[in-house]
Design a protein around this motif. Sequence first.
Motif, short mmCIF file in Angstrom:
data_model
loop_
_atom_site.label_atom_id
_atom_site.label_comp_id
_atom_site.label_asym_id
_atom_site.label_seq_id
_atom_site.Cartn_x
_atom_site.Cartn_y
_atom_site.Cartn_z
N UNK A 497 27.87 33.66 44.61
CA UNK A 497 28.67 32.44 43.37
C UNK A 497 27.65 32.15 43.38
N UNK A 543 27.03 35.69 35.52
CA UNK A 543 27.41 36.39 35.00
C UNK A 543 27.30 36.09 33.36
N UNK B 48 36.10 32.99 41.05
CA UNK B 48 34.34 33.56 41.47
C UNK B 48 34.78 34.57 42.17
N UNK B 51 33.51 36.55 38.29
CA UNK B 51 31.71 36.84 39.27
C UNK B 51 31.07 38.13 40.00
N UNK B 52 32.29 37.68 40.79
CA UNK B 52 31.39 38.80 42.08
C UNK B 52 31.58 40.13 41.74
N UNK B 54 31.17 41.21 38.78
CA UNK B 54 30.40 41.03 37.63
C UNK B 54 31.45 40.68 35.88
N UNK B 55 31.97 40.75 35.40
CA UNK B 55 32.80 40.08 35.07
C UNK B 55 31.98 38.80 34.10
N UNK B 57 34.17 35.04 34.26
CA UNK B 57 34.67 33.83 34.32
C UNK B 57 35.38 33.41 33.15
#
Lengths: 637, 255, 227
Positions: A497, A543, B48, B51-52, B54-55, B57
């Motif tokens: 990130x 994303x 975070x 995000x990891x 793939x959603x 935030x």
Amino acid sequence: MKLDAQIPAGPIEKKWDSHKFNLKLVNPNNRRKFDILVVGSGLAGASAAASLGELGYNVKVFTLHDSPRRAHSIAAQGGINAAKNYPNDGDSVWRLFHDTVKGGDYRAREANVYRLAQLSGQIIDHCAAIGVPFAREYGGLLSNRSFGGAQLSRTFYARGQTGQQLLVGAYSAMMRQVAAGTVTVMPRREMVDIVMKGGRARGITVRNLVTGDLEAHSGHAVLLCTGGYANVFYLSTNAASCNVSAIWTAYKKGAGLANPCFTQIHPTCIPRSGEHQSKLTLMSESLRNDGRVWVPKAKGDHRPANEVPEEERDYFLERRYPAFGNLVPRDIASRAAKTVVDSGYGVGRTAQAVYLDFRDSIKRKTEEKIKDEYGNLFDMYYQITDENGYKTPMRIYPAPHYTMGGLWVDYNLMTTIPGLFALGEANFSDHGANRLGASALMQGLADGFFIAPSTVAGYLGATKFEAATTLDREFTDSAKQVQEKVNRIIAIKGHKTPSELHRQLGNVMWNDVGMARSEALLKKALKKIPEIREDFWKDVTVSGADKDFNPTLEKALKVADFLEFAELFVKDALERKESCGGHFREESCTPEGEAKRDDENFSHASVWEYQGEGKEAVLHKEPLAFEHIKMAERSYK
Amino acid sequence: MKGLKHFSVTVRVWRQAGPKEPGKMVSYKVKDVSPDMSFLEMLDVLNDNLLKKGDTPIAFESDCREGICGCCGLVVNGDVHGPDEHSTVCQLHMRRFSDGDVITVEPWRVKSFPVIKDLVVDRSSFDRLIAAGGFISVNTGAAPDANSVPVEKDKAEEAMDAAACIGCGACVASCPNGAAMLFVGAKVSQLALLPQGTPERANRALNMVAAMDKEGFGNCTNEYECEAVCPKDVKVANIARLNREFLLANLFSKK
Amino acid sequence: MDITFIKRFITTSIGRKAVMAVSGLLLGGFMLVHLAENLLLFKGEIFYNGWVDFLLSNPITPFLEAGLLALFLAHIAAGTWVRVEDFLNAPRGYEARKWQGGRTIGSATMLYTAAAILAYLTYHMLTFRFVDHSMGFYQMVTGAFRSPVFVAVYVAGAAALALHLSHGMQSAFQTLGVNHPKYTPLIKLGGLLVALAMIGFALISVYYLAGIDLKSAEAGYQVVIIK
């Protein structure tokens, strides 16, 4: 790159007046034909927009926040300096000038600092007139306090919220111009590029943070009022959105970047509590007036603070600096704390803190008195740490707070790019290598309210402009380039990130380029930073869509710039082999371990010029001459 | 040492893709929460993790994280700005919660602050209120010496109390009627209390109230919820002063 | 003569609330007078009916009555306007929402108590105002007070009124701009006392329902006989 500071001739007291006289004017009827783009709405941006709007120029203000009133100037607590001499304690323009140059460890330009001191009084007059509720005495006149170890009272304040009150004041003045139709505020827009035409700054490309669209805005002058970059350390007292991107964009377009390594580390911040930490909170340094700083004499002493007997405590500031004790300047207090913590004497769960103890003051003055003076700070400390500062000593540790470096500007606040101005913390400023407490607000407002309106007019009046519209190639090319960068970031779809990578960068910066810098550490950092940058471009994940409200993408764009900028920061630190102000090189110190300046070799501003992707930046030097102030060693022993 | 034990919570949060999209509450489990974390840091950690995976935030606003910029504003378990009294949600810490808690997080749900995305709302109506009269019309450079206009200390303090407003919008979000009277009252009070603001106080009150009505804020019915949640403890006495300024301005204006 | 300024005033949010506040305060004052009049029942039939005759034969009374009606209508109109707007602008959709201590039972129920008062008022008019008064006012009132159903409605009306005024009185001062660290606590207390006084209406009706007057009236006769 030619560095001409444009310092007017004549005696220092007359320079600004004669310069204003020599500057070209713009006919009142013509002013509305000039478009001025102001980027950032903090003290410098809002005040510049207000003043230029009042004069009749057509001003557009861009802010990445939802409202211009959110800019981080709002968080300044202490106050604003002015050489009013209301308390009759011997202050004068000369003394403020002198103190600022000395406090900056002789690394600022004399003529600029003198002008700042000269304008300081007018700032207070204007702010009082626009409704800033400054603290008052019972007689109704303005109250002053002594701040940051100054030996006289020249700081005006509005409780612990001076920054907020001044910012809201400047913001209201600007909103008045919005109503008058001279200023347009464009919120939730981040500047992503500066558009050049005919060798001048003629516009900007901004990203609309709600829709993700790139918008082009053309103008006759661009004012960057985009603040400082202390967030290059990841953890700092700055707000989350503070960034280096605007400055960095200007640098890449050819503007000289001066003294990037000059950073102020503030000694009295609440220490971090863990990996999740997103920011550090500053507590006013006035706390050091009554708090005593100490660590246990024994390494790794884990007893609760109150169980450590008096004779086993090391009041290290009082020991090392008997004359100033706990009130030594910010840079010195910060470094001393780092030294004891690095040697294993740190306290608290993380051992990354020192004690600030009010036990003795409470005994001497009563808890009631202490509560009166610092109650809000104790409350804040309690809220964050769940500890009662009246009963057990507070834990504090230094944190990055302000950056003295920034875009190089001449006496007109213009960068090396014609038509591109930098105001406030964004320029390399009047603070030299170390800023005095309560001087940041003064500088931001001096630049915005009083200096830019004259010098920008001077530039507009003296320049023949070719036509420029947002349909020009320069604008469409700019948007295309930015879009490509955005697409590239979105396409990576990696595993890390932006925050994670930012934190990695911050760790390197804090550990190797923080309070004490050495050639070995700096070189280490110079190796690590490109690695993180590579990692970013290979493995970052963002994303969501580009044409959307996408805070992760915003963050990624900022981190990308930090990762490039950090390298120049380190190079600058490496290049400056002396210790001065906030910049401490372990190789350059006295036998007792105190900072040692090298005036023979480093009495200059280091100005870096961009040479293109992958090429070494070129260093230029603006020599600093001190004709009015005798250079001396700063000693607080 | 106190406060070392980590725990898990479930966050039920409002997700709304855009201003015109329908929204809904979505639950997320957050593990390894430290009591020392701030509430927003807990959301950072959740983001975070999202995000990891793939959603997308959760979008929420905050900037200074020390309670002064006014960016942040969430309704946490039905409490505007969270359960702590007179503080912003960025100052809320996870030690206020315990293992297994379900925490409901919602945006300001006010007509005049439309949702932009998830927990982010558009408060530009507040800027328009200030532009309607929340200023003193003095041009730069024209001011007399600051000490030439004395201000009674008590009045200056009262003006400062009102000026402490951070423009976060909690007053509107907590008002049963969605009124902006505390916000407008604070500004009108600040400037009416200072002699510098006196020359245009009548016009200021008339114009700001007109702008407030135009923006579609509700009418104040003196329920004082705003005062109870205001992070800066701005008092409803400022609303009374706004009423007074407005009524007197109307009574004595020649128009 | 240009009177558009009146229209302009009452179309502002604070203007129409000022109308509500002023009419509310006057109506509150009227209720106190009304309560005082009801207390005259204790002076006995002759005195009470004499007082009512004096009121009805007074040429000013119709004007007062018209004024009162105007106050009611203004209060209702302004209130409705405020509430309709508030309904349209209120924050909506909070899943969980906790009140933070500003609200009181009185302030939260203003709309409901207002409706209850209006309903009661209609009933009151139908039972006392627009009826045959030939039996005499004292008989009419005390007679009604001996009906449990009537008293139940009457007590409910008084309770709604008390609740309404518990918020309304101090709120009116706030709306009119009266807020002062020294006097506001007194105003709030005063408002509560006025609200509490409304319970007096209920007590009077209960007094007659319980027949306390009959017992004391007998006692009273005896005193007269001995004399």
